[in-house]
Design an enzyme around this catalytic site. Structure first.
Site, PDB file in Angstrom:
ATOM      1  N   TYR A  76     -18.350  68.069  12.968  1.00  0.00           N
ATOM      2  CA  TYR A  76     -17.445  68.047  11.805  1.00  0.00           C
ATOM      3  C   TYR A  76     -18.153  67.484  10.585  1.00  0.00           C
ATOM      4  CZ  TYR A  76     -14.117  65.950   8.546  1.00  0.00           C
ATOM      5  OH  TYR A  76     -13.476  65.546   7.401  1.00  0.00           O
ATOM      6  N   LYS A 106     -19.257  69.137   6.934  1.00  0.00           N
ATOM      7  CA  LYS A 106     -18.792  68.630   5.630  1.00  0.00           C
ATOM      8  C   LYS A 106     -19.996  68.286   4.748  1.00  0.00           C
ATOM      9  CE  LYS A 106     -15.113  67.955   4.326  1.00  0.00           C
ATOM     10  NZ  LYS A 106     -14.094  68.816   3.662  1.00  0.00           N
ATOM     11  N   THR A 166     -15.733  63.551   2.761  1.00  0.00           N
ATOM     12  CA  THR A 166     -15.392  62.441   3.652  1.00  0.00           C
ATOM     13  C   THR A 166     -16.510  61.400   3.714  1.00  0.00           C
ATOM     14  OG1 THR A 166     -15.100  61.916   5.998  1.00  0.00           O
ATOM     15  CG2 THR A 166     -16.255  63.929   5.537  1.00  0.00           C
ATOM     16  N   ASP A 167     -16.147  60.168   4.023  1.00  0.00           N
ATOM     17  CA  ASP A 167     -17.163  59.117   4.210  1.00  0.00           C
ATOM     18  C   ASP A 167     -18.018  59.383   5.446  1.00  0.00           C
ATOM     19  OD1 ASP A 167     -15.258  58.510   6.169  1.00  0.00           O
ATOM     20  OD2 ASP A 167     -14.937  56.439   5.536  1.00  0.00           O
ATOM     21  N   GLU A 168     -17.532  60.274   6.344  1.00  0.00           N
ATOM     22  CA  GLU A 168     -18.287  60.511   7.586  1.00  0.00           C
ATOM     23  C   GLU A 168     -19.631  61.174   7.328  1.00  0.00           C
ATOM     24  OE1 GLU A 168     -16.188  62.003  10.967  1.00  0.00           O
ATOM     25  OE2 GLU A 168     -14.413  60.819  10.514  1.00  0.00           O
TER      26      GLU A 168
HETATM   27  P1  NAD Z   1      -5.690  69.185   7.909  1.00  0.00           P
HETATM   28  O1  NAD Z   1      -6.426  69.618   9.128  1.00  0.00           O
HETATM   29  O2  NAD Z   1      -4.406  68.449   8.043  1.00  0.00           O
HETATM   30  O3  NAD Z   1      -5.399  70.443   6.978  1.00  0.00           O
HETATM   31  C1  NAD Z   1      -6.346  71.448   6.741  1.00  0.00           C
HETATM   32  C2  NAD Z   1      -5.628  72.590   6.029  1.00  0.00           C
HETATM   33  O4  NAD Z   1      -6.617  73.604   5.749  1.00  0.00           O
HETATM   34  C3  NAD Z   1      -4.541  73.255   6.873  1.00  0.00           C
HETATM   35  O5  NAD Z   1      -3.410  73.524   6.088  1.00  0.00           O
HETATM   36  C4  NAD Z   1      -5.188  74.546   7.349  1.00  0.00           C
HETATM   37  O6  NAD Z   1      -4.261  75.597   7.579  1.00  0.00           O
HETATM   38  C5  NAD Z   1      -6.111  74.867   6.182  1.00  0.00           C
HETATM   39  N1  NAD Z   1      -7.240  75.705   6.576  1.00  0.00           N
HETATM   40  C6  NAD Z   1      -8.077  75.502   7.629  1.00  0.00           C
HETATM   41  N2  NAD Z   1      -8.968  76.517   7.695  1.00  0.00           N
HETATM   42  C7  NAD Z   1      -8.697  77.351   6.663  1.00  0.00           C
HETATM   43  C8  NAD Z   1      -9.263  78.553   6.203  1.00  0.00           C
HETATM   44  N3  NAD Z   1     -10.300  79.122   6.835  1.00  0.00           N
HETATM   45  N4  NAD Z   1      -8.743  79.137   5.096  1.00  0.00           N
HETATM   46  C9  NAD Z   1      -7.690  78.551   4.448  1.00  0.00           C
HETATM   47  N5  NAD Z   1      -7.092  77.447   4.856  1.00  0.00           N
HETATM   48  C10 NAD Z   1      -7.593  76.838   5.950  1.00  0.00           C
HETATM   49  O7  NAD Z   1      -6.750  68.345   7.069  1.00  0.00           O
HETATM   50  P2  NAD Z   1      -6.540  67.039   6.168  1.00  0.00           P
HETATM   51  O8  NAD Z   1      -6.576  65.853   7.030  1.00  0.00           O
HETATM   52  O9  NAD Z   1      -5.408  67.273   5.257  1.00  0.00           O
HETATM   53  O10 NAD Z   1      -7.907  67.069   5.344  1.00  0.00           O
HETATM   54  C11 NAD Z   1      -8.003  67.773   4.122  1.00  0.00           C
HETATM   55  C12 NAD Z   1      -9.418  67.630   3.591  1.00  0.00           C
HETATM   56  O11 NAD Z   1      -9.715  66.251   3.400  1.00  0.00           O
HETATM   57  C13 NAD Z   1     -10.482  68.171   4.535  1.00  0.00           C
HETATM   58  O12 NAD Z   1     -11.470  68.814   3.752  1.00  0.00           O
HETATM   59  C14 NAD Z   1     -11.050  66.925   5.211  1.00  0.00           C
HETATM   60  O13 NAD Z   1     -12.395  67.115   5.558  1.00  0.00           O
HETATM   61  C15 NAD Z   1     -10.902  65.913   4.097  1.00  0.00           C
HETATM   62  N6  NAD Z   1     -10.740  64.512   4.549  1.00  0.00           N
HETATM   63  C16 NAD Z   1      -9.725  64.157   5.383  1.00  0.00           C
HETATM   64  C17 NAD Z   1      -9.551  62.825   5.737  1.00  0.00           C
HETATM   65  C18 NAD Z   1      -8.434  62.368   6.646  1.00  0.00           C
HETATM   66  O14 NAD Z   1      -8.377  61.169   6.968  1.00  0.00           O
HETATM   67  N7  NAD Z   1      -7.526  63.226   7.083  1.00  0.00           N
HETATM   68  C19 NAD Z   1     -10.429  61.852   5.247  1.00  0.00           C
HETATM   69  C20 NAD Z   1     -11.495  62.260   4.442  1.00  0.00           C
HETATM   70  C21 NAD Z   1     -11.615  63.589   4.073  1.00  0.00           C
HETATM   71  O1  DAU Z   2     -13.307  58.887   7.742  1.00  0.00           O
HETATM   72  C1  DAU Z   2     -12.683  60.049   7.282  1.00  0.00           C
HETATM   73  C2  DAU Z   2     -12.351  60.948   8.445  1.00  0.00           C
HETATM   74  O2  DAU Z   2     -11.271  60.329   9.127  1.00  0.00           O
HETATM   75  C3  DAU Z   2     -11.985  62.369   8.029  1.00  0.00           C
HETATM   76  O3  DAU Z   2     -13.103  62.983   7.440  1.00  0.00           O
HETATM   77  C4  DAU Z   2     -11.513  63.192   9.223  1.00  0.00           C
HETATM   78  O4  DAU Z   2     -11.039  64.461   8.783  1.00  0.00           O
HETATM   79  C5  DAU Z   2     -10.371  62.448   9.897  1.00  0.00           C
HETATM   80  O5  DAU Z   2      -9.973  63.150  11.062  1.00  0.00           O
HETATM   81  C6  DAU Z   2     -10.797  61.025  10.251  1.00  0.00           C
HETATM   82  O6  DAU Z   2     -11.815  61.031  11.291  1.00  0.00           O
HETATM   83  P1  DAU Z   2     -11.819  59.948  12.493  1.00  0.00           P
HETATM   84  O7  DAU Z   2     -12.569  60.515  13.613  1.00  0.00           O
HETATM   85  O8  DAU Z   2     -12.218  58.610  11.986  1.00  0.00           O
HETATM   86  O9  DAU Z   2     -10.220  59.899  12.775  1.00  0.00           O
HETATM   87  P2  DAU Z   2      -9.382  59.931  14.139  1.00  0.00           P
HETATM   88  O10 DAU Z   2      -7.969  59.693  13.756  1.00  0.00           O
HETATM   89  O11 DAU Z   2      -9.690  61.115  14.973  1.00  0.00           O
HETATM   90  O12 DAU Z   2      -9.932  58.650  14.897  1.00  0.00           O
HETATM   91  C7  DAU Z   2      -9.866  57.358  14.303  1.00  0.00           C
HETATM   92  C8  DAU Z   2     -10.491  56.371  15.267  1.00  0.00           C
HETATM   93  O13 DAU Z   2      -9.647  56.259  16.416  1.00  0.00           O
HETATM   94  C9  DAU Z   2     -11.849  56.807  15.797  1.00  0.00           C
HETATM   95  O14 DAU Z   2     -12.667  55.665  15.946  1.00  0.00           O
HETATM   96  C10 DAU Z   2     -11.552  57.409  17.154  1.00  0.00           C
HETATM   97  C11 DAU Z   2     -10.334  56.620  17.626  1.00  0.00           C
HETATM   98  N1  DAU Z   2      -9.386  57.359  18.482  1.00  0.00           N
HETATM   99  C12 DAU Z   2      -8.902  58.541  18.025  1.00  0.00           C
HETATM  100  C13 DAU Z   2      -8.016  59.270  18.798  1.00  0.00           C
HETATM  101  C14 DAU Z   2      -7.488  60.600  18.321  1.00  0.00           C
HETATM  102  C15 DAU Z   2      -8.994  56.820  19.694  1.00  0.00           C
HETATM  103  O15 DAU Z   2      -9.417  55.733  20.090  1.00  0.00           O
HETATM  104  N2  DAU Z   2      -8.115  57.558  20.453  1.00  0.00           N
HETATM  105  C16 DAU Z   2      -7.627  58.756  20.078  1.00  0.00           C
HETATM  106  O16 DAU Z   2      -6.850  59.378  20.839  1.00  0.00           O
END
Ligand code: NAD
Ligand code: DAU
Length: 341
Positions: free
Chosen positions: A156, A160, A131-133
């Site tokens: 988190y 990562k 992730t970019d985070e």
């Molecule tokens: P998600 O939370 O929707 O899904 C995570 C999946 O992993 C689920 O199916 C869960 O059951 C499985 N999982 C969790 N713990 C596990 C374990 N111990 N063993 C096996 N399976 C397990 O997550 P997502 O949003 O699909 O993110 C997927 C990946 O991409 C993550 O590594 C996250 O850090 C990365 N990522 C997500 C975003 C985003 O915007 N959602 C952005 C950047 C990176």
């Molecule tokens: O940047 C990549 C990341 O993006 C991934 O690595 C993470 O897995 C993914 O969850 C996401 O993280 P963020 O914290 O950026 O996403 P989130 O949707 O939780 O929040 C997006 C923005 O919105 C953040 O600035 C917080 C704000 N927010 C979020 C929620 C849930 C609110 O203002 N209100 C809310 O209720």
């Protein structure tokens, strides 16, 4: 070329979209989906492809070596060299603030368990989805490049970053064929409604308050999940071993803009917006320089935010049963812990 691929976390948001992308664009590939089905994992996301002849599901936890071994045994039976795309993680920042341990357990320990197994089985390629985070927070200007120093700010993102370093160490120490991707905020179908966009769509649809953290001016770069899946596929197939690739959508917007767009899309009033207590340690701005993947692998996002946000809103509006089922008792418990109602 036909590949045998282990996808960890394939029942989650991005993982399930990735499996859909593979089934339609690489129909001869064999896919083993290893997922523990935590609150975020949902096999319903994969109903449309569960009978695909190349698809196998293994219910298991990446922190348990025996479970990971079962996934490799299933992949071995399918034949051919094995590659891994590693999505499985605890993924929600707010949950990591409530409790960090599950994040260290799955994201750090679990990644090392998967890496050890992958090395023992001499995988062809291993893509670690990060992730970019991990880069921390930006001021009003500038972009994260692959050379930006790691400075994670939440439990988190720290977990990562630790997992990224474990992949890096395996590459450096053992010549392991690892690659790392770091992408910005994804949106699209099957995202669990704890994240900004689906949470706001769900609440707005029911006329409930929309909880915006702080002043609503934190900026994220939004990437449609299909574009992200295509980028991961490009890295898997053509990325240079040992390299890291940033992936971004060129869609930087403050949160309040996103929330207003969703309300407009649903024809709901802006009076639903409720400013709530800010997230602790809330990163102000993320922005990705994705020129490396664009230059080296020819990947570019295909979807424009103006088109893909309405598509996403329409998808959630059409999936009322999916939405109802994922917002079950455990979700309501989480919601009241996080938002107090
Ligand atoms: P998600 O939370 O929707 O899904 C995570 C999946 O992993 C689920 O199916 C869960 O059951 C499985 N999982 C969790 N713990 C596990 C374990 N111990 N063993 C096996 N399976 C397990 O997550 P997502 O949003 O699909 O993110 C997927 C990946 O991409 C993550 O590594 C996250 O850090 C990365 N990522 C997500 C975003 C985003 O915007 N959602 C952005 C950047 C990176
Ligand atoms: O940047 C990549 C990341 O993006 C991934 O690595 C993470 O897995 C993914 O969850 C996401 O993280 P963020 O914290 O950026 O996403 P989130 O949707 O939780 O929040 C997006 C923005 O919105 C953040 O600035 C917080 C704000 N927010 C979020 C929620 C849930 C609110 O203002 N209100 C809310 O209720």
């Amino acid at each position: 070329m036909t590949r045998t691929l282990i996808v960890t976390g394939g029942a989650g948001f991005i993982g399930s979209n990735f499996i859909h992308t593979l089934v339609s664009s690489r129909p001869t590939w064999k896919i083993v989906n290893l997922d523990a089905l935590t609150y975020a994992g949902n096999l319903e996301n994969l109903t449309a492809i569960e009978r695909h002849p190349g698809y196998t599901f293994v219910h298991g936890d990446i922190t348990r070596a025996a479970d990971v071994e079962r996934a490799f045994a299933a992949a071995r039976e399918l034949g051919g060299p094995i590659s891994v795309v590693h999505f499985a993680a605890e993924s929600h920042v707010d949950r990591s603030i409530q409790s960090g341990l599950p994040f260290v357990n799955t994201n750090v320990l679990g990644t090392q368990v998967v890496l050890d197994a992958a090395r023992a089985h001499k995988v062809e390629r291993f893509v670690h989805v990060s992730t970019d985070e991990v880069y921390g927070s930006l001021g009003a200007t500038g972009y994260f490049t692959e050379d930006t120093p790691l400075a994670p700010n939440s439990p988190y993102s720290a977990s990562k970053a630790a997992s990224d370093l474990l992949v890096r160490a395996a590459v450096h120490t053992f010549g392991f064929p690892g690659l790392i991707t770091r992408c910005s905020n994804n949106y699209g179908p099957y995202q669990f409604p704890e994240k900004l966009i689906p949470l706001m769509i769900a609440n707005a649809g029911e006329g409930k308050p929309l909880p915006v953290y702080g002043d609503g001016m934190n900026v994220r770069d939004w990437l449609y999940v299909v574009d992200h899946c295509e980028a991961i596929l490009a890295v898997l197939e053509r990325g240079r071993l040992g390299e890291t690739y940033n992936i971004g959508g060129h869609n930087e917007y403050p949160n309040i803009y996103i929330v207003k767009r969703i309300l407009a899309e649903l024809g709901q009033p802006e009076s639903l917006i409720t400013y709530v207590k800010d997230r602790l340690g809330h990163d102000r701005r993320y922005a990705i320089d994705a020129s490396k993947i664009e230059r080296e692998l020819g990947w570019r996002p295909r979807f424009r935010f103006e088109d893909a946000l309405p598509l996403t809103v329409a998808w959630y509006r059409s999936q009322t049963q999916w939405m109802q089922r994922v917002r079950n008792g455990a979700y309501r418990e989480y919601y009241s812990r996080q938002y107090g109602s």
